[in-house]
Design an enzyme around this catalytic site. Structure first.
Site, PDB file in Angstrom:
ATOM      1  N   PHE A 128       9.662   3.226  25.737  1.00 20.14           N
ATOM      2  CA  PHE A 128       9.222   4.219  24.759  1.00 20.14           C
ATOM      3  C   PHE A 128       8.050   3.613  23.980  1.00 20.14           C
ATOM      4  O   PHE A 128       8.148   2.494  23.472  1.00 20.14           O
ATOM      5  CB  PHE A 128      10.384   4.552  23.834  1.00 20.14           C
ATOM      6  N   ASP A 197      17.153  -1.721  22.868  1.00 24.23           N
ATOM      7  CA  ASP A 197      17.012  -0.453  22.170  1.00 24.23           C
ATOM      8  C   ASP A 197      18.061   0.496  22.753  1.00 24.23           C
ATOM      9  O   ASP A 197      18.047   0.790  23.952  1.00 24.23           O
ATOM     10  CB  ASP A 197      15.595   0.108  22.347  1.00 24.23           C
ATOM     11  N   TYR A 227      19.573  10.235  15.368  1.00 26.72           N
ATOM     12  CA  TYR A 227      19.410  11.691  15.534  1.00 26.72           C
ATOM     13  C   TYR A 227      19.560  12.165  16.967  1.00 26.72           C
ATOM     14  O   TYR A 227      19.386  13.336  17.247  1.00 26.72           O
ATOM     15  CB  TYR A 227      18.062  12.149  14.964  1.00 26.72           C
ATOM     16  N   LYS A 228      19.837  11.261  17.904  1.00 28.17           N
ATOM     17  CA  LYS A 228      19.980  11.678  19.307  1.00 28.17           C
ATOM     18  C   LYS A 228      21.464  11.967  19.564  1.00 28.17           C
ATOM     19  O   LYS A 228      22.015  12.882  19.001  1.00 28.17           O
ATOM     20  CB  LYS A 228      19.372  10.621  20.216  1.00 28.17           C
ATOM     21  N   ARG A 392      13.061  16.986  31.314  1.00 23.79           N
ATOM     22  CA  ARG A 392      14.227  16.176  30.919  1.00 23.79           C
ATOM     23  C   ARG A 392      15.377  17.086  30.508  1.00 23.79           C
ATOM     24  O   ARG A 392      15.196  18.016  29.716  1.00 23.79           O
ATOM     25  CB  ARG A 392      13.905  15.282  29.717  1.00 23.79           C
TER      26      ARG A 392
END
Ligand SMILES: *Cc1c(COP(=O)(O)O)cnc(C)c1O
Length: 433
Positions: A128, A197, A227-228, A392
């Site tokens: 990322f 991560d 928040y995922k 995705r």
């Protein structure tokens, strides 16, 4: 497999009752919980109470009376259970980017001290981007080299020159998951530290950072997102975890992280002019905790803790594997010859909780799907033509149903076979994709 068979799977699902924890809009199949988890029903009430009661009536007294000052630590302890970490090892607050800056700096500093000839930070080219941007700064500040390799080249790239490895456990583009314990062992054999991560792992796959009785990933440092899959809400605080052996060493040597703010001080309310780090993970805190956001994250973490009686993270993972497997098979059966390539591994132990499909017109295809109520997202191919990239689909076992998987595959097949995506309105881009 047909729709009725998927509905039977839903009726037999041991986690099916947990979907009622969420506020899910009618007519939407939400497959983007890997980017922004859905809203738990408890959150609006909890945050509303925190605003009206704790803040409005309690005012400044709520730092003590409502336990605001300990909230980050308490949410960290709740979260630790999902990460296979111990109490007092997880600090919650700041963004993933900021937490990464702190732990990667510490990892690099410890290594520079112990192994001055190890001058390389190793990461993945398709990591990322924020992780790579932060790693650039950490490397530049110490005169280290940031070396980026392809996913498959990680183990081969290890060697005595590597100070630290920064890897995302589940790759955000491909959904590919690395065997954490194996990577840690290989890196440690060369003396390198490993920073993970967990943005796409926390709340999605079982983890054993410090080790359960039978599994011990023996990682060094980790960060992740609130928040995922943790359902903490947009911009929720992230987290950092540090192995107790490093915490002990930092204590013994008075080591500090680079953002040495007052909330990481041993006695913040003594208002001393000089910095003295707090013991344990608390030294990784920096400024005043975001209380309202922590109240929301507390509710998000609780949605996963609620899976405990139904089998906990092992049950979440079993359903995740079944959902992703079903989607891959349905797409193969129904969309063969439509120009899709699945870049997510078929072997369940090699993937997280998402499925990524490459298509030359991925952007308008996803827009057409969203218009039909199937919400996934699009990730651009930085080297490809405009519109090409990745579709995705994230699967959140707490609320994704097998019937949703069926609906998503059916709509995808239709959008591709009718070329509905060619409608010009699906080419329009917002600022966020
Ligand atoms: C989502 C994500 C981030 C987000 O970082 P923020 O600082 O919260 O914006 C970072 N790293 C990875 C691997 C991610 O997937």
């Amino acid at each position: 497999m047909d729709r009725a068979a998927c509905e039977r799977l839903d009726r037999a699902d041991p986690l099916r009752a947990l979907r009622a924890q969420f506020e899910l809009p009618e007519g939407i199949v939400y497959l983007d919980g890997n980017s922004l988890g859905a809203l738990p029903k408890a959150t609006a009430r909890r945050v509303g109470d925190a605003i009206r009661g704790e803040w409005g009536r309690g005012l400044i007294r709520s730092w003590n009376d409502a336990g605001w000052i300990d909230l980050a630590r308490r949410v960290g302890d709740d979260l630790a259970q999902l990460l296979g970490a111990g109490r007092g090892q997880v600090v919650v607050g700041d963004s993933t980017s900021v937490n990464l800056y702190k732990v990667l700096s510490v990892a690099a500093d410890l290594q520079c001290k112990d192994r001055p000839s190890a001058r390389v930070l190793l990461s993945e080219r398709s990591n990322f981007p924020t992780d790579l941007y932060i790693a650039e700064s950490v490397a530049a500040q110490r005169g280290l080299e940031l070396l980026l390799v392809e996913h498959d080249a990680l183990l081969a790239a290890l060697g005595p020159h590597v100070a630290a490895v920064l890897w995302t456990h589940v790759n955000y583009r491909t959904g590919r998951m690395l065997p954490m314990a194996e990577v840690n062992r290989a890196a440690h054999a060369h003396g390198a530290a490993v920073v993970w991560d967990l943005a796409h792992s926390a709340g999605a796959v079982p983890l054993a950072l410090t080790g359960a009785a039978d599994i011990d990933a023996d990682a060094d440092f980790a960060v992740g997102c609130g928040y995922k899959y943790l359902n903490g809400g947009p911009g929720a605080p992230g987290f950092a975890w540090v192995h107790p052996r490093h915490l002990r060493r930092l204590e013994a040597e008075g080591g500090r992280q680079p953002l040495s703010g007052w909330m990481g001080h041993a006695a913040p309310f003594a208002f001393e002019p000089g910095y003295r780090p707090a013991d344990g993970i608390q030294r990784f805190a920096t400024g005043t905790p975001p209380v309202l956001a922590l109240r929301a994250l507390e509710c998000g973490v609780a949605t996963l803790a609620a899976a405990g009686p139904a089998g906990g993270m092992a049950a979440v993972r079993a359903k995740s594997v079944a959902l992703t497997d079903l989607f891959i098979r349905l797409v193969e059966d129904r969309c063969g010859g439509c120009g899709l390539t699945c870049i997510t591994p078929r072997r369940p132990e090699e993937r997280g909780s998402q499925v990524s499909l490459v298509h030359p017109h991925a952007f308008p295809v996803m827009q057409a799907l969203i218009a039909r109520g199937i919400v996934g997202d699009f990730r651009a191919d930085p080297d490809g033509a405009a519109g090409s990239g990745i579709l995705r689909f994230g699967f959140t076992p707490l609320y994704t149903q097998f019937a949703d998987v069926w609906a998503a595959a059916e709509q995808l097949a239709e959008v591709l076979s009718t070329e509905a995506w060619r409608d010009p309105r699906y080419a329009q881009r917002g600022a966020v994709t």
